[in-house]
Design a protein around this motif. Structure first.
Motif, PDB file in Angstrom:
ATOM      1  N   ARG A   1       0.949  -1.295  -0.165  1.00 29.64           N
ATOM      2  CA  ARG A   1       0.089  -0.001  -0.009  1.00 29.64           C
ATOM      3  C   ARG A   1       0.979   1.277   0.103  1.00 29.64           C
ATOM      4  O   ARG A   1       0.324   2.176  -0.493  1.00 29.64           O
ATOM      5  N   ARG A   2       1.908   1.221   0.572  1.00 27.98           N
ATOM      6  CA  ARG A   2       2.742   2.687   0.700  1.00 27.98           C
ATOM      7  C   ARG A   2       3.216   2.592  -0.499  1.00 27.98           C
ATOM      8  O   ARG A   2       4.301   3.657  -0.220  1.00 27.98           O
ATOM      9  N   GLU A   3       3.838   1.585  -0.713  1.00 29.90           N
ATOM     10  CA  GLU A   3       5.634   2.076  -1.547  1.00 29.90           C
ATOM     11  C   GLU A   3       5.191   0.807  -2.396  1.00 29.90           C
ATOM     12  O   GLU A   3       5.167  -0.804  -2.384  1.00 29.90           O
ATOM     13  N   TYR A   4       5.523   0.925  -4.133  1.00 29.92           N
ATOM     14  CA  TYR A   4       5.588  -0.116  -4.633  1.00 29.92           C
ATOM     15  C   TYR A   4       5.879  -0.166  -6.015  1.00 29.92           C
ATOM     16  O   TYR A   4       5.759   1.781  -6.238  1.00 29.92           O
ATOM     17  N   LEU A   5       5.525  -0.953  -7.287  1.00 32.06           N
ATOM     18  CA  LEU A   5       6.148  -0.723  -8.045  1.00 32.06           C
ATOM     19  C   LEU A   5       4.896  -1.515  -8.988  1.00 32.06           C
ATOM     20  O   LEU A   5       5.132  -2.653  -8.862  1.00 32.06           O
ATOM     21  N   GLU A   6       5.135  -1.420 -10.556  1.00 35.44           N
ATOM     22  CA  GLU A   6       3.741  -1.984 -11.223  1.00 35.44           C
ATOM     23  C   GLU A   6       4.288  -1.872 -12.645  1.00 35.44           C
ATOM     24  O   GLU A   6       5.211  -0.865 -13.151  1.00 35.44           O
ATOM     25  N   ILE A   7       4.358  -2.795 -12.816  1.00 32.23           N
ATOM     26  CA  ILE A   7       5.024  -2.807 -14.481  1.00 32.23           C
ATOM     27  C   ILE A   7       3.836  -3.356 -15.621  1.00 32.23           C
ATOM     28  O   ILE A   7       3.029  -4.659 -15.300  1.00 32.23           O
ATOM     29  N   TYR A   8       3.602  -2.801 -16.586  1.00 33.82           N
ATOM     30  CA  TYR A   8       2.751  -3.633 -17.731  1.00 33.82           C
ATOM     31  C   TYR A   8       2.901  -3.680 -18.460  1.00 33.82           C
ATOM     32  O   TYR A   8       3.460  -3.673 -18.989  1.00 33.82           O
ATOM     33  N   ASP A   9       2.662  -4.848 -19.404  1.00 34.91           N
ATOM     34  CA  ASP A   9       2.492  -5.574 -20.295  1.00 34.91           C
ATOM     35  C   ASP A   9       1.418  -5.486 -21.029  1.00 34.91           C
ATOM     36  O   ASP A   9       0.920  -5.709 -22.170  1.00 34.91           O
ATOM     37  N   GLY A  10       2.455  -3.550 -21.695  1.00 33.61           N
ATOM     38  CA  GLY A  10       2.069  -2.678 -22.752  1.00 33.61           C
ATOM     39  C   GLY A  10       2.077  -1.702 -22.432  1.00 33.61           C
ATOM     40  O   GLY A  10       2.605  -1.047 -21.357  1.00 33.61           O
ATOM     41  N   PRO A  11       0.953  -0.349 -23.464  1.00 33.83           N
ATOM     42  CA  PRO A  11       1.084   0.377 -22.905  1.00 33.83           C
ATOM     43  C   PRO A  11       0.146   1.971 -22.234  1.00 33.83           C
ATOM     44  O   PRO A  11       0.791   2.677 -21.803  1.00 33.83           O
ATOM     45  N   THR A  12      -0.156   1.003 -21.542  1.00 33.43           N
ATOM     46  CA  THR A  12      -1.489   1.336 -20.748  1.00 33.43           C
ATOM     47  C   THR A  12      -1.483   1.074 -19.539  1.00 33.43           C
ATOM     48  O   THR A  12      -1.548  -0.527 -19.506  1.00 33.43           O
ATOM     49  N   ASN A  13      -2.342   1.345 -18.297  1.00 32.50           N
ATOM     50  CA  ASN A  13      -2.617   0.778 -16.940  1.00 32.50           C
ATOM     51  C   ASN A  13      -3.601  -0.146 -17.301  1.00 32.50           C
ATOM     52  O   ASN A  13      -4.199  -0.541 -16.308  1.00 32.50           O
ATOM     53  N   ALA A  14      -4.162  -0.291 -18.414  1.00 29.82           N
ATOM     54  CA  ALA A  14      -5.396  -1.260 -18.178  1.00 29.82           C
ATOM     55  C   ALA A  14      -4.239  -3.030 -18.777  1.00 29.82           C
ATOM     56  O   ALA A  14      -4.707  -3.497 -19.583  1.00 29.82           O
ATOM     57  N   SER A  15      -3.025  -2.201 -19.566  1.00 30.10           N
ATOM     58  CA  SER A  15      -2.490  -4.139 -19.725  1.00 30.10           C
ATOM     59  C   SER A  15      -3.010  -4.609 -18.482  1.00 30.10           C
ATOM     60  O   SER A  15      -2.499  -4.450 -17.623  1.00 30.10           O
ATOM     61  N   ARG A  16      -2.138  -5.936 -19.347  1.00 27.37           N
ATOM     62  CA  ARG A  16      -1.472  -6.749 -18.115  1.00 27.37           C
ATOM     63  C   ARG A  16      -0.676  -6.741 -17.053  1.00 27.37           C
ATOM     64  O   ARG A  16       0.683  -6.350 -17.376  1.00 27.37           O
ATOM     65  N   ARG A  17      -0.488  -7.358 -16.038  1.00 28.82           N
ATOM     66  CA  ARG A  17       0.160  -6.193 -14.959  1.00 28.82           C
ATOM     67  C   ARG A  17       1.630  -7.263 -14.968  1.00 28.82           C
ATOM     68  O   ARG A  17       1.131  -8.515 -14.532  1.00 28.82           O
ATOM     69  N   PHE A  18       2.590  -7.249 -14.568  1.00 27.13           N
ATOM     70  CA  PHE A  18       3.713  -8.488 -14.285  1.00 27.13           C
ATOM     71  C   PHE A  18       3.448  -9.150 -13.156  1.00 27.13           C
ATOM     72  O   PHE A  18       3.157  -8.530 -11.765  1.00 27.13           O
ATOM     73  N   LEU A  19       3.574  -9.858 -12.811  1.00 23.38           N
ATOM     74  CA  LEU A  19       2.653 -11.226 -11.795  1.00 23.38           C
ATOM     75  C   LEU A  19       1.485 -10.589 -11.327  1.00 23.38           C
ATOM     76  O   LEU A  19       1.116 -10.959 -10.410  1.00 23.38           O
ATOM     77  N   ASP A  20       0.368  -9.955 -11.854  1.00 21.63           N
ATOM     78  CA  ASP A  20      -0.656  -9.452 -11.758  1.00 21.63           C
ATOM     79  C   ASP A  20      -0.875  -8.892 -10.600  1.00 21.63           C
ATOM     80  O   ASP A  20      -1.735  -8.880  -9.634  1.00 21.63           O
ATOM     81  N   GLY A  21       0.160  -8.364 -10.249  1.00 23.74           N
ATOM     82  CA  GLY A  21      -0.077  -7.199  -8.809  1.00 23.74           C
ATOM     83  C   GLY A  21       0.851  -6.430  -9.075  1.00 23.74           C
ATOM     84  O   GLY A  21       1.999  -5.699  -9.727  1.00 23.74           O
ATOM     85  N   ARG A  22       1.434  -5.660  -7.631  1.00 24.62           N
ATOM     86  CA  ARG A  22       2.121  -4.532  -7.447  1.00 24.62           C
ATOM     87  C   ARG A  22       3.279  -5.581  -6.536  1.00 24.62           C
ATOM     88  O   ARG A  22       2.916  -6.399  -6.075  1.00 24.62           O
ATOM     89  N   LEU A  23       4.845  -5.048  -6.491  1.00 23.95           N
ATOM     90  CA  LEU A  23       5.408  -5.103  -6.351  1.00 23.95           C
ATOM     91  C   LEU A  23       6.389  -4.368  -5.272  1.00 23.95           C
ATOM     92  O   LEU A  23       6.693  -3.438  -5.136  1.00 23.95           O
ATOM     93  N   CYS A  24       6.743  -5.362  -4.081  1.00 27.28           N
ATOM     94  CA  CYS A  24       7.241  -4.432  -3.278  1.00 27.28           C
ATOM     95  C   CYS A  24       7.686  -5.244  -2.394  1.00 27.28           C
ATOM     96  O   CYS A  24       8.280  -7.183  -2.601  1.00 27.28           O
ATOM     97  N   GLY A  25       8.574  -5.184  -0.724  1.00 29.55           N
ATOM     98  CA  GLY A  25       9.926  -5.880  -0.264  1.00 29.55           C
ATOM     99  C   GLY A  25      11.418  -5.839  -0.552  1.00 29.55           C
ATOM    100  O   GLY A  25      11.316  -5.409  -1.833  1.00 29.55           O
ATOM    101  N   ASP A  26      11.696  -6.907  -0.323  1.00 31.85           N
ATOM    102  CA  ASP A  26      13.245  -7.147  -0.615  1.00 31.85           C
ATOM    103  C   ASP A  26      12.801  -8.966  -1.168  1.00 31.85           C
ATOM    104  O   ASP A  26      13.088  -9.569  -0.010  1.00 31.85           O
ATOM    105  N   GLN A  27      13.179  -8.654  -1.772  1.00 31.51           N
ATOM    106  CA  GLN A  27      13.532 -10.018  -2.625  1.00 31.51           C
ATOM    107  C   GLN A  27      13.194  -9.874  -3.721  1.00 31.51           C
ATOM    108  O   GLN A  27      13.569  -9.054  -5.106  1.00 31.51           O
ATOM    109  N   SER A  28      14.102 -11.519  -4.703  1.00 26.58           N
ATOM    110  CA  SER A  28      14.252 -11.055  -5.783  1.00 26.58           C
ATOM    111  C   SER A  28      12.962 -11.208  -6.940  1.00 26.58           C
ATOM    112  O   SER A  28      12.022 -12.708  -6.433  1.00 26.58           O
ATOM    113  N   TYR A  29      13.291 -10.864  -7.658  1.00 28.45           N
ATOM    114  CA  TYR A  29      11.768 -10.817  -8.773  1.00 28.45           C
ATOM    115  C   TYR A  29      11.929 -11.318 -10.225  1.00 28.45           C
ATOM    116  O   TYR A  29      13.086 -11.306 -10.276  1.00 28.45           O
TER     117      TYR A  29
END
Length: 196
Positions: A75-103
């Protein structure tokens, strides 16, 4: 040609908070580095980047380092990656990325992606450093494995390991089944082993 974005250098003020980002057109590689806000922020930060490469190419995003605030719902900090030119495109891993992990690396299905970073007010940021490069797309009758190899499209979800990383057997859910979206049709099985 290489392109580097350092968010702090692109920031400008907006009524709703601080906004940064940019557009990269027909650039072969680049890097995005997050801001380093170690003090609590009084405004939201929103950063959006659109990357477009030549037709027939795909974009590979690599997580060189990724350590931002973790919360269950990002909720407080995240990165989203969309597979296309808009935020209506499918998101990488279907969601928001956060935390200290390896993607795992992200490989686009087209020649465009959109990245969106958010840091809420009264928060502080940690950091991420991601890079992208281009990769030639597979032929229309081929599937691109996550490791970049191409296999016949008929190999996708056939129950056999055709990609060395087994990515041809991932995300094989059948919409006619009552499976959860995005779940593999072939569940992994684990042997029970006693360590005592």
């Amino acid at each position: 040609m290489k392109f580097v974005w350092i968010i702090a250098a692109l920031v400008y003020m907006n009524v709703k908070g601080v906004i940064a980002g940019g557009v990269a057109l027909n650039v072969s590689s680049g890097t995005i580095v997050s801001p380093d806000y170690t003090n609590l922020l009084e405004e939201d930060i929103c950063c959006t980047w659109m990357i477009q490469v030549a037709t027939g190419q795909q974009i590979v995003v690599r997580f060189d380092s990724f350590a931002i605030v973790w919360e269950e719902d990002c909720r407080r900090e995240y990165l989203e990656i969309y597979d296309g030119p808009t935020n209506a495109s499918r998101r990488f891993l279907d969601g928001r990325l956060c935390g200290d992990q390896s993607y795992r690396d992200f490989l686009s299905n087209s020649n465009q992606i959109l990245l969106h970073y958010y840091l809420g007010k009264w928060s502080y940021s940690q950091s991420f450093n991601i890079s992208w490069s281009i990769e030639e797309a597979c032929q229309s009758d081929q599937f691109k494995c996550w490791n970049g190899n191409c296999v016949p499209l008929t190999s996708k979800c056939d129950g056999l390991r055709n990609c060395s990383d087994n990515s041809d057997e991932m995300e094989c859910g059948d919409s006619t089944d009552f499976q959860q979206c995005g779940k593999a049709a072939f569940a992994p099985s684990f042997k029970s082993v006693s360590i005592f």
